[in-house]
Scaffold this motif. Structure first.
Motif, PDB file in Angstrom:
ATOM      1  N   UNK A 307      38.458 -17.337  62.342  1.00 55.35           N
ATOM      2  CA  UNK A 307      37.654 -16.801  61.233  1.00 55.35           C
ATOM      3  C   UNK A 307      38.269 -16.967  59.851  1.00 55.35           C
ATOM      4  N   UNK A 308      39.587 -17.079  59.767  1.00 55.16           N
ATOM      5  CA  UNK A 308      40.186 -17.352  58.465  1.00 55.16           C
ATOM      6  C   UNK A 308      39.788 -18.707  57.926  1.00 55.16           C
ATOM      7  N   UNK A 309      39.533 -19.649  58.827  1.00 57.76           N
ATOM      8  CA  UNK A 309      39.124 -20.981  58.389  1.00 57.76           C
ATOM      9  C   UNK A 309      37.690 -20.976  57.884  1.00 57.76           C
ATOM     10  N   UNK A 310      36.783 -20.243  58.547  1.00 63.19           N
ATOM     11  CA  UNK A 310      35.431 -20.197  57.987  1.00 63.19           C
ATOM     12  C   UNK A 310      35.414 -19.371  56.700  1.00 63.19           C
ATOM     13  N   UNK A 311      36.350 -18.443  56.573  1.00 64.24           N
ATOM     14  CA  UNK A 311      36.438 -17.644  55.352  1.00 64.24           C
ATOM     15  C   UNK A 311      36.843 -18.499  54.161  1.00 64.24           C
ATOM     16  N   UNK A 312      37.907 -19.259  54.325  1.00 64.74           N
ATOM     17  CA  UNK A 312      38.382 -20.115  53.237  1.00 64.74           C
ATOM     18  C   UNK A 312      37.335 -21.164  52.890  1.00 64.74           C
ATOM     19  N   UNK A 313      36.698 -21.736  53.924  1.00 71.16           N
ATOM     20  CA  UNK A 313      35.662 -22.735  53.667  1.00 71.16           C
ATOM     21  C   UNK A 313      34.529 -22.135  52.844  1.00 71.16           C
ATOM     22  N   UNK A 314      34.172 -20.890  53.129  1.00 68.32           N
ATOM     23  CA  UNK A 314      33.099 -20.236  52.377  1.00 68.32           C
ATOM     24  C   UNK A 314      33.508 -19.966  50.941  1.00 68.32           C
ATOM     25  N   UNK A 315      34.579 -19.214  50.765  1.00 68.35           N
ATOM     26  CA  UNK A 315      34.948 -18.721  49.440  1.00 68.35           C
ATOM     27  C   UNK A 315      35.395 -19.841  48.512  1.00 68.35           C
ATOM     28  N   UNK A 316      36.069 -20.845  49.040  1.00 69.65           N
ATOM     29  CA  UNK A 316      36.617 -21.893  48.176  1.00 69.65           C
ATOM     30  C   UNK A 316      35.694 -23.096  47.997  1.00 69.65           C
ATOM     31  N   UNK A 317      34.685 -23.239  48.871  1.00 68.36           N
ATOM     32  CA  UNK A 317      33.885 -24.473  48.776  1.00 68.36           C
ATOM     33  C   UNK A 317      32.379 -24.254  48.700  1.00 68.36           C
ATOM     34  N   UNK A 318      31.890 -23.039  48.939  1.00 68.58           N
ATOM     35  CA  UNK A 318      30.454 -22.837  49.057  1.00 68.58           C
ATOM     36  C   UNK A 318      29.907 -21.879  47.990  1.00 68.58           C
ATOM     37  N   UNK A 319      28.642 -22.078  47.605  1.00 67.83           N
ATOM     38  CA  UNK A 319      28.035 -21.140  46.657  1.00 67.83           C
ATOM     39  C   UNK A 319      27.814 -19.773  47.305  1.00 67.83           C
ATOM     40  N   UNK A 320      28.207 -18.739  46.593  1.00 67.51           N
ATOM     41  CA  UNK A 320      28.021 -17.366  47.080  1.00 67.51           C
ATOM     42  C   UNK A 320      26.654 -16.843  46.645  1.00 67.51           C
ATOM     43  N   UNK A 321      26.153 -15.803  47.315  1.00 67.20           N
ATOM     44  CA  UNK A 321      26.776 -15.050  48.408  1.00 67.20           C
ATOM     45  C   UNK A 321      26.602 -15.740  49.762  1.00 67.20           C
ATOM     46  N   UNK A 322      27.377 -15.283  50.719  1.00 75.15           N
ATOM     47  CA  UNK A 322      27.338 -15.815  52.077  1.00 75.15           C
ATOM     48  C   UNK A 322      26.644 -14.784  52.963  1.00 75.15           C
ATOM     49  N   UNK A 323      25.974 -15.278  53.995  1.00 72.82           N
ATOM     50  CA  UNK A 323      25.206 -14.390  54.872  1.00 72.82           C
ATOM     51  C   UNK A 323      25.440 -14.753  56.327  1.00 72.82           C
ATOM     52  N   UNK A 324      25.508 -13.739  57.150  1.00 70.82           N
ATOM     53  CA  UNK A 324      25.482 -13.944  58.598  1.00 70.82           C
ATOM     54  C   UNK A 324      24.044 -13.747  59.049  1.00 70.82           C
ATOM     55  N   UNK A 325      23.469 -14.794  59.626  1.00 72.22           N
ATOM     56  CA  UNK A 325      22.092 -14.742  60.123  1.00 72.22           C
ATOM     57  C   UNK A 325      22.138 -14.601  61.633  1.00 72.22           C
ATOM     58  N   UNK A 326      21.484 -13.578  62.145  1.00 74.48           N
ATOM     59  CA  UNK A 326      21.503 -13.318  63.579  1.00 74.48           C
ATOM     60  C   UNK A 326      20.148 -12.761  63.992  1.00 74.48           C
ATOM     61  N   UNK A 327      19.790 -12.956  65.261  1.00 75.82           N
ATOM     62  CA  UNK A 327      18.527 -12.385  65.730  1.00 75.82           C
ATOM     63  C   UNK A 327      18.797 -11.106  66.523  1.00 75.82           C
ATOM     64  N   UNK A 328      17.725 -10.450  66.907  1.00 73.51           N
ATOM     65  CA  UNK A 328      17.874  -9.159  67.578  1.00 73.51           C
ATOM     66  C   UNK A 328      18.632  -9.288  68.893  1.00 73.51           C
ATOM     67  N   UNK A 329      18.313 -10.329  69.647  1.00 71.50           N
ATOM     68  CA  UNK A 329      18.985 -10.510  70.933  1.00 71.50           C
ATOM     69  C   UNK A 329      20.483 -10.676  70.740  1.00 71.50           C
ATOM     70  N   UNK A 330      20.874 -11.482  69.756  1.00 68.54           N
ATOM     71  CA  UNK A 330      22.291 -11.699  69.500  1.00 68.54           C
ATOM     72  C   UNK A 330      23.000 -10.428  69.075  1.00 68.54           C
ATOM     73  N   UNK A 331      22.361  -9.677  68.178  1.00 71.25           N
ATOM     74  CA  UNK A 331      22.979  -8.438  67.683  1.00 71.25           C
ATOM     75  C   UNK A 331      23.140  -7.428  68.811  1.00 71.25           C
TER      76      UNK A 331
END
Length: 487
Positions: A307-331
């Motif tokens: 998860x530290x790798x997806x964190x750095x990829x998000x904060x340093x390379x992607x436009x914010x804000x970031x979102x976790x998209x999940x469906x009811x079954x997954x949650x």
């Protein structure tokens, strides 16, 4: 931080062979080894007690190469496979010389912890997470995710002492006790303020302050700086690591770069001060069951990586804000205790409605989820190669989880609440593999050693949990041994 000339010091409040400044994991390891080598050792700690940021950490120890816990869990591992993974995951530009030593000595270093009294359950936590809630002694830290599973034979190497949740305090209890039992003395509430240097350029001690009283300490063989990084120093961050400005800090509040600045004041070289680790407060249990997207509704990484790798990829390379998209079954498939108090910010029946709530371009999220679902039905993820174990078409109703809300374990928001991220620095003083500090010309500064976050260790531009405690103690041990033998 201006150095003090030894000939200007007319009195020392204490004299010792090895003076260790800072009593976190690196300082405890250095003190233990120096004392075990027969040196008289004194540790100075600015706080009221030992532990520092190490005691507040998760307590993971990134170790491998064939430990008893790995064998008990049915995994074969080698120093070469460990090196292959870490060189990639900690890169680019990981320190190959230090990393090679660390991997080759990893199994022995694990036994060193066992010999200090730490115990490890012979069981595996088999899912991505920031921190298991169980006493499992082993966890995956991205070794089985693409592309790393194609670079080296995967094996879990996150070793956790036998305690649920955060274990840094237990690691430090054992290390502090070991250092004391080996004979190291400790003076707390004592802030080192400058290095004392003789007329040959050798570091021979430090000045310090305790409750307003000015003190001086003489080190006959060496001074070991284990004072931590500089995440809590806004001026240093502005100069060297601006990516951390405005985000939460993963520290005890005292990582102000004091040791780095004291050494730099006498010409010590620094290395990779701009390198940072960032942790996005996105729950891996949710991210893997859904997806992580940027402000435009686009995926950008396989969500089952460390998860530290997806964190750095998000904060340093992607436009914010970031979102976790999940469906009811997954949650709903996530056990409640593993949700860490995280609840969705938005829940809608359709992706179009969710796009509107999130302010995304029309059709963006529908396109991303549509493509994901098409391939997930076949057990494939050709864009980012998420493991088939976590692939499943997402079906309404849908939810968006906002990392900016943080985690709320125990009713308290995490350090990342606010921006959705928290971090710490990885760069520090340039040292040899034995902890000797180098000056700007590449020569050894006589009498001065460093380890832990005060030094630049095995890391390049990446990070994996457990490599702070692992690196800090491994090279802290070497620094303590070297300082004890310095004359």
């Amino acid at each position: 931080m201006t150095p003090v000339r030894a000939d200007a010091v007319d009195h020392y409040d204490a004299r010792t062979d090895v003076l260790v400044v800072g009593f976190g994991c690196a300082g405890a390891a250095a003190a233990y080894e120096a004392a075990s080598a027969g040196a008289d050792v004194l540790v100075l700690e600015r706080a009221g007690g030992p532990g520092g940021s190490s005691a507040l950490s998760g307590g993971e120890l990134y170790l491998g190469g064939g430990t008893s816990v790995q064998h008990a869990c049915g995994f074969e591992d080698s120093a070469d496979d460990m090196f292959g993974y870490l060189e990639a995951a900690l890169g680019p530009h990981a320190d190959a010389e230090k990393l090679r030593l660390y991997c080759d000595g990893s199994a022995e270093h694990f036994q060193w912890f066992v010999d200090r009294g730490l115990t490890f359950e012979p069981t595996l936590w088999d899912a991505p997470t920031w921190m298991p809630s169980t006493r499992d002694g082993l966890m995956w830290l991205g070794e089985n995710a693409w592309p790393y599973n194609e670079i080296a034979r995967p094996a879990p190497r996150g070793h956790r002492c036998a305690t649920p949740g955060f274990g840094g305090r237990l690691v430090m209890e054992k290390l502090v006790a070991a250092a004391r039992e080996a004979g190291a003395g400790v003076q707390t509430d004592t802030l080192a303020t400058a290095l004392i240097v003789d007329d040959t350029g050798r570091v021979v001690g430090v000045t310090a302050r305790r409750h307003g009283q000015e003190l001086t300490f003489r080190a006959r063989r060496g001074v070991v700086l284990t004072t931590g990084g500089f995440a809590d120093n806004e001026e240093m961050l502005a100069h060297h690591a601006p990516h951390l400005i405005g985000h939460g800090k993963v520290s005890d509040g005292l990582d102000d770069g004091s040791g780095i600045r004291m050494a730099a004041a006498i010409g010590a070289a620094t290395r990779r001060l701009g390198t940072v680790e960032l942790a996005l407060t996105a729950l891996p249990a949710m991210v893997t069951r859904g997806m992580l997207v940027n402000a435009h509704g686009q995926r950008f990484i396989n969500e089952d990586v460390y998860p530290g790798l997806f964190s750095v990829a998000a904060v340093l390379t992607q436009p914010a804000p970031y979102w976790v998209i999940i469906d009811e079954e997954g949650y709903e498939s996530i056990p409640e205790r593993e949700r860490w108090g995280v609840v969705p910010r938005f829940v809608t029946e359709t992706l179009g409605e969710l796009e509107a709530e999130l302010g995304m371009p029309e059709g963006a999220l529908e396109s991303t989820v549509g493509t994901y679902n098409t391939y997930a039905e076949r057990g494939q993820d050709p864009y980012f190669h998420k493991d088939p174990r976590w692939l499943r078409p997402l079906k309404g109703p849908f939810a968006a989880v906002d990392p900016r809300a943080g985690f709320h374990q125990g009713g308290r928001p995490s350090a990342g609440a606010g921006t959705g991220a928290a971090g710490f620095t990885l760069g520090g003083l340039h040292t040899t593999v034995d902890g000797a500090v180098l000056d700007v010309s590449g020569a050894v500064v006589p009498g001065l050693f460093a380890a832990g976050r005060a030094a630049s260790g095995i890391h390049g531009e990446g990070y994996v949990s457990g490599t702070s405690l692992g690196d800090g103690t491994f090279f802290g041990r070497r620094a303590g041994t070297a300082a004890a033998g310095a004359f």
